[in-house]
Design a protein around this motif. Structure first.
Motif, mmCIF file in Angstrom:
data_model
loop_
_atom_site.group_PDB
_atom_site.id
_atom_site.type_symbol
_atom_site.label_atom_id
_atom_site.label_comp_id
_atom_site.label_asym_id
_atom_site.label_seq_id
_atom_site.Cartn_x
_atom_site.Cartn_y
_atom_site.Cartn_z
ATOM 1 N N GLY A 100 93.361 56.488 18.969
ATOM 2 C CA GLY A 100 92.469 57.148 20.097
ATOM 3 C C GLY A 100 91.646 56.138 20.870
ATOM 4 O O GLY A 100 91.642 56.038 22.174
ATOM 5 N N ALA A 101 91.182 55.161 20.009
ATOM 6 C CA ALA A 101 90.315 54.014 20.537
ATOM 7 C C ALA A 101 91.099 53.132 21.333
ATOM 8 O O ALA A 101 90.878 52.669 22.341
ATOM 9 C CB ALA A 101 89.405 53.398 19.516
ATOM 10 N N PHE A 102 92.221 52.748 20.840
ATOM 11 C CA PHE A 102 93.142 51.586 21.407
ATOM 12 C C PHE A 102 93.715 52.404 22.854
ATOM 13 O O PHE A 102 93.545 51.854 23.672
ATOM 14 C CB PHE A 102 94.494 51.655 20.711
ATOM 15 C CG PHE A 102 94.263 50.818 19.286
ATOM 16 C CD1 PHE A 102 93.261 49.979 19.177
ATOM 17 C CD2 PHE A 102 95.238 50.804 18.346
ATOM 18 C CE1 PHE A 102 93.110 49.081 18.063
ATOM 19 C CE2 PHE A 102 94.972 50.189 17.241
ATOM 20 C CZ PHE A 102 93.993 49.140 16.863
ATOM 21 N N PHE A 103 94.037 53.538 23.006
ATOM 22 C CA PHE A 103 94.310 54.309 23.993
ATOM 23 C C PHE A 103 93.228 54.176 25.014
ATOM 24 O O PHE A 103 93.485 53.775 26.400
ATOM 25 C CB PHE A 103 94.667 55.615 23.889
ATOM 26 C CG PHE A 103 95.386 56.528 25.068
ATOM 27 C CD1 PHE A 103 96.627 56.034 25.405
ATOM 28 C CD2 PHE A 103 94.534 57.334 25.728
ATOM 29 C CE1 PHE A 103 97.215 56.816 26.694
ATOM 30 C CE2 PHE A 103 95.055 57.872 26.841
ATOM 31 C CZ PHE A 103 96.280 57.724 27.346
ATOM 32 N N CYS A 104 92.010 54.614 24.703
ATOM 33 C CA CYS A 104 90.836 54.641 25.747
ATOM 34 C C CYS A 104 90.606 53.312 26.195
ATOM 35 O O CYS A 104 90.417 53.053 27.268
ATOM 36 C CB CYS A 104 89.434 55.309 25.126
ATOM 37 S SG CYS A 104 89.681 56.831 24.601
ATOM 38 N N PHE A 105 90.495 52.313 25.467
ATOM 39 C CA PHE A 105 90.254 50.877 25.672
ATOM 40 C C PHE A 105 91.457 50.437 26.728
ATOM 41 O O PHE A 105 90.780 49.700 27.774
ATOM 42 C CB PHE A 105 90.265 50.159 24.425
ATOM 43 C CG PHE A 105 89.411 48.737 24.595
ATOM 44 C CD1 PHE A 105 88.197 48.494 24.017
ATOM 45 C CD2 PHE A 105 89.934 47.812 25.529
ATOM 46 C CE1 PHE A 105 87.519 47.351 24.241
ATOM 47 C CE2 PHE A 105 89.160 46.603 25.626
ATOM 48 C CZ PHE A 105 87.852 46.299 25.131
ATOM 49 N N VAL A 106 92.482 50.493 26.094
ATOM 50 C CA VAL A 106 93.646 49.790 27.151
ATOM 51 C C VAL A 106 93.823 50.618 28.563
ATOM 52 O O VAL A 106 93.739 49.860 29.708
ATOM 53 C CB VAL A 106 94.897 49.923 26.502
ATOM 54 C CG1 VAL A 106 96.000 49.308 27.428
ATOM 55 C CG2 VAL A 106 94.616 48.849 25.217
ATOM 56 N N SER A 107 93.771 51.931 28.585
ATOM 57 C CA SER A 107 93.790 52.579 30.004
ATOM 58 C C SER A 107 92.630 52.498 30.627
ATOM 59 O O SER A 107 92.870 52.525 31.826
ATOM 60 C CB SER A 107 93.661 54.277 29.605
ATOM 61 O OG SER A 107 94.643 54.581 28.803
ATOM 62 N N SER A 108 91.196 52.135 30.170
ATOM 63 C CA SER A 108 90.379 51.883 30.901
ATOM 64 C C SER A 108 90.588 50.556 32.065
ATOM 65 O O SER A 108 90.060 50.385 33.109
ATOM 66 C CB SER A 108 89.002 51.694 30.357
ATOM 67 O OG SER A 108 89.060 50.244 29.374
#
Length: 417
Positions: free
Chosen positions: A318-326
């Protein structure tokens, strides 16, 4: 020869010239991700020591970083198309050289040269967008570029794996050479020159260095460039560290790793398209300021959980997804804002901004390896540092700049009254 986006092009959403620029910017991810599945085969085929093939990737990054500093001023002096021709010819020739390499040192050398050539296709499109579009339209155009470019990290490993199933690792570089040649032909037939060079002074080293010095002394430019660059560095830390964390630490099957990688790329694409929609109502600077909170808070949460030992696979994913998506919000808006007041020197400004991004990205990837301790903490730490750094640099440099200009404008209005 500067133009702006026409109403017809806006209705189309992706005008042909912008699609072509998106394909050019995909040179980076295609050249990096397509040959990743072939590392073991290359190492065996060329008799390299364990870990030696990774040096070919580092050589490519070094070529990308330093080559950009040359193409930017060249594109300001001689126009955008001629340096693109030169860069893509070098890239294509180096890809053929890499396909014919008979040793790891030879492959390292050809990959360095390939980076020197390929970086022209990464930074000059940014200058072309700035030539053709206003500041807000530039941010929207960069968001649309990410729609095309964002598909490359998803498709490249799949293409590379498919080629390995029917041929050797050398076929990957042959495909990259064909791609470079196709880009050359497309530029010749489908891209108009966007920069008027009739009044440009002769290109001199002293002038180039002074131009770079002025950009580095410009608080707003530096704030936008470093803010975007540090945020992007967190993604490169993820690229470097996530295979160990997901596969070795949490037992994700290697064949399933691509699905995790691809989901983050889809998040990046979706965020960039939402950003393009929001730019119709909000300025790029406002969206950037809000988006920078995401890598800051995500990085801090990730590091905190990693140090307490309470982090699980879903938290990491979840953290990877939020960071990269931002980054779908951060990169287009930071790039457009950095280039907004440097139209005549858009090539030089784009080159410096991109070189800073790749420099810090290379450092972030190396730091993950240096801090390796058999846990997920090094990756969490580096991503947190990148998120904190991006937010802090923007806060210290850009927020001060915006406040100064707002105060100046208010004073001018008061004086006029």
């Amino acid at each position: 020869m500067t133009t702006t986006t026409t109403g017809a092009e806006e209705r189309l959403g992706l005008p042909p010239w912008l699609v072509l620029l998106g394909v050019l910017t995909a040179i980076g991810p295609l050249s990096i991700d397509m040959y990743l599945p072939s590392f073991p085969q290359i190492e065996r085929g060329l008799g390299g020591q364990p870990g030696s093939v990774e040096l070919t990737l580092a050589a490519f990054f070094i070529g990308l970083t330093f080559g950009q500093l040359f193409y930017g001023p060249l594109s300001d002096r001689f126009g955008r198309k001629k340096p693109l021709y030169v860069g893509l010819i070098i890239y294509t020739a180096a890809a053929i050289g890499a396909a014919c390499a008979t040793s790891i040192p030879a492959l390292i050398g050809w990959r360095f040269v390939q980076g020197l050539g390929g970086c022209a296709g990464i930074i000059i499109p940014s200058a072309i967008v700035r030539d053709r579009c206003s500041a807000r339209d530039s941010a929207r155009a960069f968001s649309l570029l990410m729609l095309v470019m964002g598909l490359a990290p998803i498709l490249a490993p799949l293409i590379g794996g498919a080629l390995l199933g029917i041929s050797s690792w050398r076929s990957i570089f042959i495909v990259l050479a064909v791609f470079g040649a196709a880009c050359l032909l497309a530029i010749r037939l489908g891209l108009a020159e966007s920069h008027d060079t009739r009044h440009e002074p002769p290109l001199q080293l002293g002038t180039v260095l002074r131009n770079y010095g002025r950009l580095l002394a410009n608080r707003a430019f530096l704030g936008y460039a470093l803010g975007g660059g540090l945020a992007m560095s967190g993604m490169f830390a993820y690229v470097a560290g996530s295979p160990f964390v997901l596969i070795d630490l949490y037992g994700v099957a290697p064949q399933d790793y691509g699905w995790f990688f691809g989901s983050n790329a889809f998040g990046l694409i979706a965020a960039s398209q939402l950003n393009a929609h929001l730019l119709k109502r909000s300025p790029a600077t406002l969206l950037l300021r809000r988006a920078l909170w995401v890598p800051l808070l995500t990085g801090l949460l990730l590091a905190g959980l990693a140090f307490t030992g309470e982090i699980s696979l879903p938290w990491f994913v979840g953290a990877f997804f939020c960071f990269v998506s931002s980054l779908g919000f951060i990169i287009p808006n930071a790039t457009a804002s950095a280039l907004a007041t440097h139209g005549q020197q858009a090539g030089t400004a784009a080159a410096l901004a991109s070189a800073l991004q790749f420099f810090f990205a290379t450092l972030a990837g190396a730091l993950v390896g240096l801090l390796h301790d058999g846990s997920g903490r090094p990756l969490a730490i580096v991503m947190a540092l990148c998120g904190i750094g991006a937010w802090a640099v923007h806060r210290l440099l850009v927020a001060h700049h915006d406040h100064h200009h707002a105060s100046t404008a208010a004073a001018s209005q008061s004086g006029a009254a």
